[in-house]
Enzyme design. Structure first.
Site, short mmCIF file in Angstrom:
data_model
loop_
_atom_site.label_atom_id
_atom_site.label_comp_id
_atom_site.label_asym_id
_atom_site.label_seq_id
_atom_site.Cartn_x
_atom_site.Cartn_y
_atom_site.Cartn_z
N CYS A 88 0.81 -1.22 0.00
CA CYS A 88 0.00 0.00 0.00
C CYS A 88 0.84 1.26 0.00
O CYS A 88 0.33 2.37 -0.15
CB CYS A 88 -0.96 -0.01 1.18
SG CYS A 88 -2.06 -1.43 1.11
N HIS A 346 -9.75 2.97 -1.81
CA HIS A 346 -8.39 2.45 -1.66
C HIS A 346 -7.94 1.59 -2.84
O HIS A 346 -7.86 0.38 -2.74
CB HIS A 346 -8.29 1.67 -0.36
CG HIS A 346 -6.90 1.20 -0.03
ND1 HIS A 346 -5.77 1.81 -0.51
CD2 HIS A 346 -6.47 0.18 0.77
CE1 HIS A 346 -4.70 1.17 -0.05
NE2 HIS A 346 -5.09 0.18 0.72
#
Lengths: 401, 486
Positions: A88, A346
């Site tokens: 991430c 996301h």
């Protein structure tokens, strides 16, 4: 002697697509959408870009491997293009690559772009990423991301003696706050206001995390163009600049997952990376000096422990700050002002740049009044890649010149 | 002295009430109501005959130096692999030596006693000593069949050797007939049986007395010399009849555990034997008889060493630990009798790379980790460079076994998103009491019984099944220990 990145780089342009279930768009469309806005904002031409960095995580169902897809999609003329991947923290790594390329003096202007197309999997949540390679299938637990992060809550509850219903209450406040912020943002993925009662009553995904404790799985892209202060002044005369104050990354050494010194109730990488970032940016008291933060709230519990990891709340005390509204939009240190991962969405490889975008538009006072942070001069973006016990944390601090 | 030196047992945690099967399936075959008493033990979705045999083997080998074992025999009619040595997987899971004799026994339900006899003869030959014999079965009856009602899943293990013998082997008698009371063809999933009346009259009632008499004559003993006569026969009325024919007094009769576990096929007479050993006294003579394409009859005399083997899990402790399966449907899904929707996430291809599995065999099958020779830190999986932050030395590592170590829960969750045959998928971080930490799947537990700090023990389980290539892969899971469990 290293001097860090502080005040060496200016972000002269940024772009960010609408995040969401972009059934209309593939990775290449998202790249073009973010790039167009970014280029126009920078006020330069494509030929001025001397090097580029692409951040993307799931190559198998996304663009494919390597940086070539972006070079081809944007028709970049045989310049160096590099792909970064660090879970991430992928987009922050792309941004870091671009900043360091310029700061080294090797290039004048660099592009960083992060993108992820997730909604072609056919199921909820993220696909298994083979975190430890094939051995993950052979010996790893049958885990998903919510289950890994949920364990922060069971360990936190045991360590601090905070009953689970109180943790759930704080997590509900965190998610309700992000929904409220996201609802005001036309580019956010999830735009409904949700009450704390609804959040607590939602179906369980991974104990103790319910549906609203998990962020949106979204498609999207975000981009930044960076250069030196001198060049920025020549391109944008008499304009405010956003400067890079710090870029830090910390990767686990394996201690949290394999050794016995970790309490399971915090993220060690973020704890360490943020301290280095404050030092690099010259921040003495982050709780007072930082004006807004974008935390990697992949799950509400991640945001909860990150308040402590970022040295904003004291260890064991995040609950009280949350319940006091300290991190609400009208609180002392607004967090997730654009909705965060929770509601803005996301797309793994885009998130780091999306967070920087959220800080950037606040610092330049480009957001409508209802979601504007007063005197937003110094912002912090925090990414957490991997899993609580196997993580890479990145911190980016940017601020007004 | 030659004989049994140690024993172990294993009964899976889940039990299915026969009444529940009868209520679900009695409509298609009303005769199943006649069997709707008691319960049967059923393997969890992550268990099979190999994993159950390993569990029994761990119980059997407690306190015994494993490097001493020279043979590992495994008997089952329902082994996971037709070609790939099942005993070889058991050997690796039990962390036994590489130079070892290993063999699978199968075919008939008497294969359990045949494996035991072969082990006894192996030790007697003075070439292989000691040998661990394990047996387990996990047979399927068609939904609605009497077999489905009767068959149960469990395992047993016996250590055969010539030191510290607890039950001296005194003699045996065997017969072999192609008596087909039931059978399973090479590709059949379910057991098929001939008419009960014939099986009772011409099978049990003829073949068991024949072999018992054969052994008595051969060893010049009377039935009354024995404290226990153990034989498998799930027909209640037939047992009474056989006891009468053979003059077996109620005191000499061993509970056949049909109401508690079910008929465990090859393992059954040996499970009854272990159950008898748990209460046997020095000097007791025990005869154990198997039945299946003929019979084996063996007899043992208990020695004074039996007192040193008290307090094992054996059969008794596992009998007391159980949880009733709440839905018959779960059993159908777990046994792949009925397809179930596990979601698209479950369709992600996970197939073993045999070269990698071979290279990592000790870490995967044996749960071997490493121990830093500089600072002594133990770690799993094995590391090249020490994980201790005060060391991080690139020094030599030595093998360190984790499978026999206890640990405790650091953090846990119940995951409804993960594809699982028994959602939520429960897993968490486990810290071993001697050091070392890893995130394991948890098994044989419910989410609401867990807490941070709870003790766990390691259990060898099926990690995943690849239906495309028909591969079962194994690994270790953490099993939260039950209240009162040692």
């Amino acid at each position: 002697m290293s001097t860090g990145i502080n005040n060496k780089i200016v972000i002269i342009g940024m772009g960010c697509t609408k995040f969401g279930e972009r059934w209309d768009a593939s990775g290449e469309d998202l790249i073009v959408e973010a790039f167009r806005e970014c280029l126009a904002d920078a006020g330069i031409e494509k030929k001025d870009i001397q090097t580029a960095y692409l951040g993307t995580h799931y190559d198998e169902m996304n663009l494919g491997k390597s940086a070539i897809p972006m070079a081809v999609i944007l028709k970049l003329p045989f310049i160096p293009v590099t792909r970064t991947e660090n879970f991430c923290a992928t987009a922050t790594e792309a941004f870091r690559g671009a900043c360091y390329a310029v700061a080294s003096g090797a290039y004048d202007i660099a592009l960083a772009l992060g993108v992820e197309k997730l909604k072609d999997t056919g199921f909820s949540g993220l696909p298994n990423a083979g975190t430890y390679g094939i051995m993950d299938f052979a010996i790893g637990a049958n885990w998903t991301a919510p289950g890994q992060f949920a364990q922060l809550a069971t360990a936190y509850s045991a360590k601090y003696g905070l009953p689970m219903h109180k943790i759930k209450q704080a997590l509900a406040h965190i998610s309700a706050k992000s929904h409220k912020n996201g609802a005001m943002n036309p580019r956010a993925h999830l735009r409904q206001v949700v009450t704390e009662e609804q959040i607590i009553a939602a179906p369980m995904i991974a104990y103790p995390l319910g549906l609203f404790d998990c962020c949106g799985v979204s498609d999207g892209a975000a981009a930044a163009i960076v250069t030196t202060p001198e060049i920025a002044k020549s391109i944008k005369r008499n304009k405010d600049f956003v400067m890079v104050k710090s870029l830090q990354i910390a990767c686990t050494s394996g201690e949290e997952s394999l050794y016995t010194n970790w309490d399971g109730a915090h993220i060690e990488t973020a704890t360490r990376a943020s301290l280095k970032a404050y030092e690099e940016a010259g921040v003495k008291n982050p709780r007072k000096e930082i004006s807004l933060i974008e935390i990697h709230d992949c799950f509400s519990i991640t945001e909860f422990v990150s308040y402590e990891d970022l040295h904003m709340s004291e260890r064991g005390k995040a609950y009280y700050d949350v319940m006091d509204g300290f991190y609400d939009l009208d609180g002392e240190l607004p967090c997730q002002v654009d909705g965060g991962l929770k509601c803005f969405g996301h797309p793994i490889g885009a998130s780091g740049l999306r967070m920087i975008y959220a800080l950037y538009e606040q610092i330049l006072e480009r957001v409508p009044k209802e979601r504007r942070v007063k005197n937003a001069h110094l912002g912090l973006a925090h990414n957490l890649g991997g899993l609580p016990n196997y993580s890479v944390a990145s911190i980016a601090i940017i601020g007004r010149d | 002295m030659l004989g049994i030196c140690s024993y172990g047992g294993y009964i899976p945690w889940y039990r299915l009430k026969r009444k529940d099967i009868s209520e679900a399936m009695g409509w298609i075959n009303p005769a199943v109501i006649t069997q709707a008493k008691g319960e049967k033990a059923i393997a969890n979705f992550d268990e099979d005959t190999i994993t159950m045999a390993v569990a029994a083997g761990i119980d059997c080998l407690e306190g015994i130096e494993r490097y001493r074992i020279q043979g590992v025999y495994f008997a089952s009619t329902s082994p996971p692999y037709k070609e790939r040595l099942n005993a070889g997987i058991i050997s690796a899971a039990l962390a036994l030596n590489d130079p070892i004799r290993a063999a699978d026994f199968g075919g008939a339900l008497k294969a359990g006693t045949t494996a035991l006899l072969s082990a006894l003869e192996g030790v007697e030959s003075k070439r292989i000593n000691p040998i661990i014999v394990s047996s387990s079965d996990c047979r399927l009856g068609k939904p609605g069949s009497i077999q489905e009602m009767i068959f149960g899943d469990a395992a047993v293990a016996l250590l055969v050797g010539d030191q510290d013998v607890i039950a001296e082997f005194k003699g045996s008698y065997s017969t072999t007939y192609d008596f087909v009371d039931h059978y399973r063809g090479g590709f059949a999933k379910y057991d098929r049986q001939w008419e009960d009346r014939w099986v009772r009259d011409m099978g049990y009632e003829t073949l068991i007395p024949e072999v018992v008499k054969g052994l008595l004559e051969k060893s010049q003993l009377k039935i009354s010399d024995f404290s226990k006569i153990i034989y498998p026969c799930h027909y209640e009325a037939e047992r009474k009849k056989l006891n009468k024919i053979l003059n077996i007094s109620p005191k000499m009769e061993q509970n056949n555990l049909l109401a508690e576990i079910g008929d465990v096929g090859t393992a059954h007479p040996l499970i009854m034997l272990v159950n008898a050993l748990e209460e046997a006294k020095p000097g007791d003579k025990i005869m154990v008889v198997s039945f299946g394409n003929g019979c084996d009859a063996l007899y043992f005399e208990i020695t004074g060493n039996i007192e040193n083997k008290r307090g094992k899990k054996g059969i008794s402790e596992y009998l007391a630990q159980k949880k009733y399966l709440d839905k018959y449907g779960k059993y159908l899904i777990w046994r792949e009798i009925m397809p179930g929707e596990l979601g698209l996430r479950s369709e992600v291809d996970q197939w073993p790379r045999w070269s990698l599995n071979w290279r990592k065999r000790k870490a995967i099958l044996g749960l071997w980790g490493s121990k830093c020779k500089t600072c002594g830190t133990v770690q799993y999986p094995p590391q090249n460079i020490c994980v201790n932050p005060d060391c991080r030395g690139d020094s030599e590592m030595e093998d360190f076994l984790f499978s026999d170590k206890k640990g405790h829960i650091v953090s846990y969750t119940g995951d409804n998103l993960a594809a699982s045959y028994h959602p939520p998928a429960i897993y968490g971080s486990v810290e071993f009491n001697m050091g070392g930490r890893f995130m394991f799947d948890f098994t044989d537990c419910d989410l609401d019984m867990l807490s941070v700090g709870m003790p766990v023990t390691m259990s060898f389980r099926r990690k995943y099944y690849d239906p495309k290539r028909d591969v079962v892969n194994y690994f270790w899971k953490a099993r939260p220990m039950k209240r009162g469990e040692r």
